[in-house]
Design a protein around this motif. Structure first.
Motif, short mmCIF file in Angstrom:
data_model
loop_
_atom_site.label_atom_id
_atom_site.label_comp_id
_atom_site.label_asym_id
_atom_site.label_seq_id
_atom_site.Cartn_x
_atom_site.Cartn_y
_atom_site.Cartn_z
N GLU A 136 0.87 -1.03 -0.20
CA GLU A 136 -0.14 0.02 -0.23
C GLU A 136 1.00 1.36 -0.07
O GLU A 136 0.78 2.30 -0.67
N VAL A 137 1.77 0.99 1.16
CA VAL A 137 3.20 2.44 0.48
C VAL A 137 3.05 3.10 -0.55
O VAL A 137 3.18 3.55 -1.78
N VAL A 138 3.42 1.38 -0.72
CA VAL A 138 4.27 1.01 -2.24
C VAL A 138 3.42 1.82 -3.20
O VAL A 138 3.50 3.18 -4.55
N ALA A 139 1.61 1.56 -4.14
CA ALA A 139 1.39 2.09 -4.77
C ALA A 139 0.57 3.19 -4.29
O ALA A 139 0.15 4.05 -4.74
N THR A 140 0.41 3.63 -2.98
CA THR A 140 0.01 5.49 -2.79
C THR A 140 1.34 5.94 -3.01
O THR A 140 0.69 7.22 -3.83
N ALA A 141 2.46 5.86 -2.56
CA ALA A 141 2.84 6.64 -3.00
C ALA A 141 3.21 6.66 -4.47
O ALA A 141 3.55 7.81 -5.08
N GLY A 142 3.44 5.33 -5.72
CA GLY A 142 3.18 5.96 -7.04
C GLY A 142 2.05 6.80 -8.09
O GLY A 142 2.04 7.47 -8.67
N LEU A 143 0.73 6.93 -7.27
CA LEU A 143 0.16 7.35 -7.70
C LEU A 143 0.56 8.96 -7.30
O LEU A 143 -0.36 9.69 -8.52
N ILE A 144 0.28 9.26 -6.54
CA ILE A 144 0.88 11.04 -6.18
C ILE A 144 2.05 11.44 -6.40
O ILE A 144 1.53 12.41 -7.47
N VAL A 145 3.12 10.63 -7.17
CA VAL A 145 3.72 10.83 -8.17
C VAL A 145 3.69 11.23 -9.61
O VAL A 145 3.79 12.34 -9.91
N ALA A 162 -3.75 7.80 -17.43
CA ALA A 162 -2.62 7.53 -16.95
C ALA A 162 -2.87 6.54 -15.44
O ALA A 162 -2.23 5.84 -15.62
N VAL A 163 -3.90 6.89 -15.02
CA VAL A 163 -4.58 6.89 -13.74
C VAL A 163 -4.85 6.24 -13.44
O VAL A 163 -5.02 4.53 -12.66
N GLY A 164 -5.92 5.46 -14.89
CA GLY A 164 -6.32 4.27 -15.45
C GLY A 164 -5.28 2.79 -15.45
O GLY A 164 -5.61 2.09 -15.34
N ALA A 165 -4.47 3.39 -15.82
CA ALA A 165 -3.67 2.38 -16.45
C ALA A 165 -2.30 2.44 -14.93
O ALA A 165 -2.04 1.12 -14.82
N TYR A 166 -2.43 3.12 -14.48
CA TYR A 166 -1.31 2.51 -13.40
C TYR A 166 -1.71 2.01 -11.98
O TYR A 166 -1.84 0.93 -11.37
N ILE A 167 -3.47 2.24 -11.54
CA ILE A 167 -4.56 1.56 -11.10
C ILE A 167 -4.05 -0.08 -11.30
O ILE A 167 -3.89 -1.28 -10.73
N GLY A 168 -4.68 -0.08 -12.26
CA GLY A 168 -4.34 -1.45 -13.10
C GLY A 168 -4.25 -1.87 -13.35
O GLY A 168 -4.14 -3.53 -12.55
N SER A 169 -2.36 -1.65 -13.30
CA SER A 169 -1.53 -2.55 -13.26
C SER A 169 -0.79 -2.80 -12.10
O SER A 169 -0.48 -4.04 -11.42
N ALA A 170 -1.15 -1.98 -10.45
CA ALA A 170 -0.52 -1.96 -9.98
C ALA A 170 -1.37 -3.25 -8.98
O ALA A 170 -0.75 -3.17 -7.79
N TYR A 171 -2.61 -3.78 -9.52
CA TYR A 171 -3.93 -4.98 -9.02
C TYR A 171 -2.73 -6.07 -8.90
O TYR A 171 -2.77 -7.25 -7.65
N TRP A 172 -1.50 -5.81 -10.01
CA TRP A 172 -1.17 -6.81 -10.42
C TRP A 172 0.69 -6.91 -9.40
O TRP A 172 0.89 -7.50 -8.78
N PHE A 179 -5.12 -0.92 -3.24
CA PHE A 179 -6.82 -0.14 -2.46
C PHE A 179 -5.96 1.45 -2.89
O PHE A 179 -6.71 2.36 -4.05
N ALA A 180 -5.16 2.01 -1.82
CA ALA A 180 -3.99 3.08 -2.24
C ALA A 180 -4.85 4.20 -2.14
O ALA A 180 -5.12 5.49 -2.37
N ASN A 181 -5.85 4.04 -1.19
CA ASN A 181 -7.66 5.31 -0.86
C ASN A 181 -7.95 4.56 -0.13
O ASN A 181 -8.99 4.03 -0.18
N PRO A 182 -8.10 5.90 0.81
CA PRO A 182 -8.61 5.89 2.29
C PRO A 182 -10.04 5.61 2.17
O PRO A 182 -11.11 5.08 2.77
N ALA A 183 -10.68 6.14 1.23
CA ALA A 183 -12.12 6.59 1.44
C ALA A 183 -12.80 4.72 0.40
O ALA A 183 -13.80 4.01 0.88
N VAL A 184 -12.26 4.48 -0.56
CA VAL A 184 -12.30 3.30 -1.45
C VAL A 184 -12.42 2.23 -0.30
O VAL A 184 -13.06 0.96 -0.57
#
Length: 249
Positions: A136-145, A162-172, A179-184
């Motif tokens: 989660e640290v890696v996923a969230t840091a990557g999303l912010i950057v 880009a954000v859609g692609a990142y989250i899709g790849s970060a699933y794997w 998750f990378a999102n406290p609300a979600v």
């Protein structure tokens, strides 16, 4: 500069975050039904639908609120922009975050009801352990950057893809399935389905996401020290054209 009133932007954030959770949970339920004996295929279906759905939602909601859909994105937008007078104000942040959390919960309820499940069924899927928190640290840091790098370099228009692609790849590529999102994350606790997370696992994930956001800020300071100047462009420029503004008054 955003011309939409705060109440409209907050409602947009709630709707966008809610629909994102609906996509995540709904596609997870569908994947479990369609591929009951193949968890890998279930994850692929879930990730594919989430990546596409997120990109579409950013395009749909971005011109109104910026399409943050994420408390840590909103918080960093406020933090980086406060010195330059750009990005969210404290008042904006105070409206965005509750709207995102409430929207996420309602999105989970909607997904549950669409598939004939109880409106609320607390997830029993335990997700805890150092390796998942690191993911989660890696996923969230990557999303912010990614988000703030796009804004700082004048490429915010690429954010939906880009954000859609990142989250899709970060699933794997992350152990936590990004998750990378406290609300979600909170919303997903309200559904005892493929994409759920047990309430007891929430604190660890949310703390890891906050840590990841701070790591992301550190990387931005190193790579894009003037990222705060472009905070108004995060995630997408939340401005309305004169024609759309006039039509809405």
């Amino acid at each position: 500069m955003n011309t939409a009133p705060l109440w409209r932007r907050a409602v947009a954030e709630g709707i966008g975050t809610g629909l994102l959770v609906t996509v995540v949970i709904g596609s997870g339920i569908a994947a479990a039904k369609l591929s009951p004996n193949d968890v890998g295929l279930q994850l692929l279906e879930n990730a594919f639908a989430t990546a596409l759905g997120l990109a579409v939602l950013i395009l749909m909601i971005g011109p109104v609120s910026g399409a943050h859909f994420n408390p840590v994105v909103s918080a960093i937008d406020w933090w980086l922009g406060r010195r330059t007078g750009s990005g969210l104000t404290s008042r904006d942040l105070g409206a965005y975050v509750p709207a995102q959390v409430v929207g996420a919960v309602l999105g989970a309820v909607l997904a549950n009801l669409m598939y004939g499940e109880a409106a609320v069924s607390w997830s029993t899927t335990e997700r805890s352990g150092g390796q998942l928190w690191l993911g989660e640290v890696v996923a969230t840091a990557g999303l912010i950057v990614l988000i703030f790098a796009l804004a700082a370099s004048g490429r915010a228009s690429l954010a939906p893809a880009a954000v859609g692609a990142y989250i899709g790849s970060a699933y794997w590529f992350t152990s936590s399935t990004s998750f990378a999102n406290p609300a979600v994350t909170i919303g997903r606790a309200f559904s005892d389905t493929f994409a759920g997370i047990a309430p007891a696992s929430l604190p660890g994930f949310v703390i890891a996401q906050v840590v990841g956001a701070m790591v992301g800020v550190g990387l931005l300071a190193l790579l894009y020290p003037r990222a705060g100047r472009a905070a108004d462009e995060v995630v997408t420029p939340h401005t309305e054209t004169p024609a759309s503004t006039g039509a809405s008054t």
